[in-house]
Motif scaffolding. Sequence first.
Motif, PDB file in Angstrom:
ATOM      1  N   MET A  62      36.433  -0.148  55.998  1.00  0.00           N
ATOM      2  CA  MET A  62      36.294   0.845  54.952  1.00  0.00           C
ATOM      3  C   MET A  62      36.807   0.272  53.635  1.00  0.00           C
ATOM      4  N   THR A  63      36.131   0.596  52.570  1.00  0.00           N
ATOM      5  CA  THR A  63      36.511   0.089  51.256  1.00  0.00           C
ATOM      6  C   THR A  63      37.445   1.075  50.551  1.00  0.00           C
ATOM      7  N   GLU A  64      38.087   0.563  49.518  1.00  0.00           N
ATOM      8  CA  GLU A  64      38.984   1.396  48.719  1.00  0.00           C
ATOM      9  C   GLU A  64      38.177   2.435  47.947  1.00  0.00           C
ATOM     10  N   PRO A  65      38.742   3.611  47.728  1.00  0.00           N
ATOM     11  CA  PRO A  65      38.049   4.606  46.892  1.00  0.00           C
ATOM     12  C   PRO A  65      37.940   4.111  45.451  1.00  0.00           C
ATOM     13  N   PHE A  81      25.923   2.229  43.052  1.00  0.00           N
ATOM     14  CA  PHE A  81      25.958   2.131  44.513  1.00  0.00           C
ATOM     15  C   PHE A  81      24.655   1.542  45.060  1.00  0.00           C
ATOM     16  N   PHE A  82      23.583   1.663  44.283  1.00  0.00           N
ATOM     17  CA  PHE A  82      22.261   1.310  44.783  1.00  0.00           C
ATOM     18  C   PHE A  82      21.717   0.005  44.219  1.00  0.00           C
ATOM     19  N   ASN A  83      22.468  -0.699  43.383  1.00  0.00           N
ATOM     20  CA  ASN A  83      21.966  -1.980  42.904  1.00  0.00           C
ATOM     21  C   ASN A  83      22.426  -3.097  43.824  1.00  0.00           C
ATOM     22  N   GLN A  84      21.875  -4.248  43.657  1.00  0.00           N
ATOM     23  CA  GLN A  84      22.181  -5.372  44.544  1.00  0.00           C
ATOM     24  C   GLN A  84      23.615  -5.842  44.425  1.00  0.00           C
ATOM     25  N   LEU A  85      24.206  -5.675  43.241  1.00  0.00           N
ATOM     26  CA  LEU A  85      25.557  -6.172  43.022  1.00  0.00           C
ATOM     27  C   LEU A  85      26.616  -5.172  43.467  1.00  0.00           C
ATOM     28  N   GLY A  86      26.253  -3.910  43.596  1.00  0.00           N
ATOM     29  CA  GLY A  86      27.224  -2.883  43.941  1.00  0.00           C
ATOM     30  C   GLY A  86      28.124  -2.598  42.749  1.00  0.00           C
ATOM     31  N   GLU A 130      41.225  12.457  36.496  1.00  0.00           N
ATOM     32  CA  GLU A 130      40.454  11.411  37.143  1.00  0.00           C
ATOM     33  C   GLU A 130      39.764  11.994  38.370  1.00  0.00           C
ATOM     34  N   LEU A 131      38.696  11.337  38.792  1.00  0.00           N
ATOM     35  CA  LEU A 131      37.989  11.724  40.010  1.00  0.00           C
ATOM     36  C   LEU A 131      38.034  10.555  40.975  1.00  0.00           C
ATOM     37  N   THR A 132      38.249  10.850  42.238  1.00  0.00           N
ATOM     38  CA  THR A 132      38.294   9.826  43.269  1.00  0.00           C
ATOM     39  C   THR A 132      37.024   9.911  44.097  1.00  0.00           C
ATOM     40  N   PHE A 133      36.271   8.820  44.114  1.00  0.00           N
ATOM     41  CA  PHE A 133      35.016   8.748  44.861  1.00  0.00           C
ATOM     42  C   PHE A 133      35.242   8.019  46.170  1.00  0.00           C
ATOM     43  N   LYS A 134      34.910   8.685  47.283  1.00  0.00           N
ATOM     44  CA  LYS A 134      35.004   8.001  48.559  1.00  0.00           C
ATOM     45  C   LYS A 134      33.738   7.177  48.786  1.00  0.00           C
ATOM     46  N   GLU A 135      33.722   6.438  49.867  1.00  0.00           N
ATOM     47  CA  GLU A 135      32.618   5.532  50.169  1.00  0.00           C
ATOM     48  C   GLU A 135      31.312   6.281  50.422  1.00  0.00           C
ATOM     49  N   LEU A 136      30.240   5.742  49.878  1.00  0.00           N
ATOM     50  CA  LEU A 136      28.898   6.276  50.103  1.00  0.00           C
ATOM     51  C   LEU A 136      28.481   5.991  51.542  1.00  0.00           C
ATOM     52  N   THR A 137      27.800   6.950  52.165  1.00  0.00           N
ATOM     53  CA  THR A 137      27.322   6.751  53.526  1.00  0.00           C
ATOM     54  C   THR A 137      25.804   6.882  53.581  1.00  0.00           C
ATOM     55  N   THR A 138      25.233   6.267  54.585  1.00  0.00           N
ATOM     56  CA  THR A 138      23.791   6.379  54.803  1.00  0.00           C
ATOM     57  C   THR A 138      23.414   7.824  55.076  1.00  0.00           C
ATOM     58  N   ASP A 139      24.241   8.550  55.801  1.00  0.00           N
ATOM     59  CA  ASP A 139      23.952   9.964  56.072  1.00  0.00           C
ATOM     60  C   ASP A 139      23.809  10.769  54.785  1.00  0.00           C
ATOM     61  N   LEU A 140      24.656  10.473  53.783  1.00  0.00           N
ATOM     62  CA  LEU A 140      24.562  11.190  52.517  1.00  0.00           C
ATOM     63  C   LEU A 140      23.263  10.830  51.787  1.00  0.00           C
ATOM     64  N   ILE A 141      22.884   9.565  51.817  1.00  0.00           N
ATOM     65  CA  ILE A 141      21.626   9.149  51.183  1.00  0.00           C
ATOM     66  C   ILE A 141      20.446   9.855  51.851  1.00  0.00           C
ATOM     67  N   TYR A 164      25.671  14.235  44.408  1.00  0.00           N
ATOM     68  CA  TYR A 164      26.387  13.052  44.908  1.00  0.00           C
ATOM     69  C   TYR A 164      27.861  13.099  44.496  1.00  0.00           C
ATOM     70  N   ALA A 165      28.123  13.362  43.215  1.00  0.00           N
ATOM     71  CA  ALA A 165      29.510  13.396  42.740  1.00  0.00           C
ATOM     72  C   ALA A 165      30.299  14.480  43.468  1.00  0.00           C
ATOM     73  N   SER A 166      29.695  15.627  43.650  1.00  0.00           N
ATOM     74  CA  SER A 166      30.356  16.721  44.349  1.00  0.00           C
ATOM     75  C   SER A 166      30.758  16.305  45.762  1.00  0.00           C
ATOM     76  N   ARG A 167      29.820  15.717  46.485  1.00  0.00           N
ATOM     77  CA  ARG A 167      30.092  15.322  47.872  1.00  0.00           C
ATOM     78  C   ARG A 167      31.067  14.151  47.959  1.00  0.00           C
ATOM     79  N   LEU A 168      30.913  13.161  47.078  1.00  0.00           N
ATOM     80  CA  LEU A 168      31.771  11.979  47.156  1.00  0.00           C
ATOM     81  C   LEU A 168      33.186  12.243  46.658  1.00  0.00           C
ATOM     82  N   CYS A 169      33.345  13.242  45.793  1.00  0.00           N
ATOM     83  CA  CYS A 169      34.682  13.588  45.271  1.00  0.00           C
ATOM     84  C   CYS A 169      35.302  14.781  45.995  1.00  0.00           C
TER      85      CYS A 169
END
Length: 101
Positions: free
Chosen positions: A1-4, A90-95, A22-33, A60-65
């Motif tokens: 798991m990555t850092e928020p 979250f969706f580009n090649q570089l992240g 501030e807002l804390t974003f948790k990791e994006l999941t395939t299920d959310l996509i 997305y912001a609502s769910r991730l935060c």
Amino acid sequence: MTEPIIFKLTEPVQYGDEVLVELTFKELTTDLIIALGFPYAVKVSGDEFPRPDPSLCVQYASRLCGLPPSVIRKLAPSDFYGICMLIMGFFNQLGVARSTI
């Protein structure tokens, strides 16, 4: 798991009795996509750059935060734009960098 990811707001926003700076974003999941779809559209009329879909970025912001969509809608326009770009990242090649923005 990555850092928020911590997104520092340029203008605080009220959430109940709290004032968020501030807002804390948790990791994006395939299920959310799968649940929400991709948060952007691509025009095929020569302009092939993805453009954020603001209503999906709110979701997305609502769910991730873990905040209600109504709180995300209260953000300053510059903060909302920054969050849309973060979500798009979250969706580009570089992240996105997993650090404080």
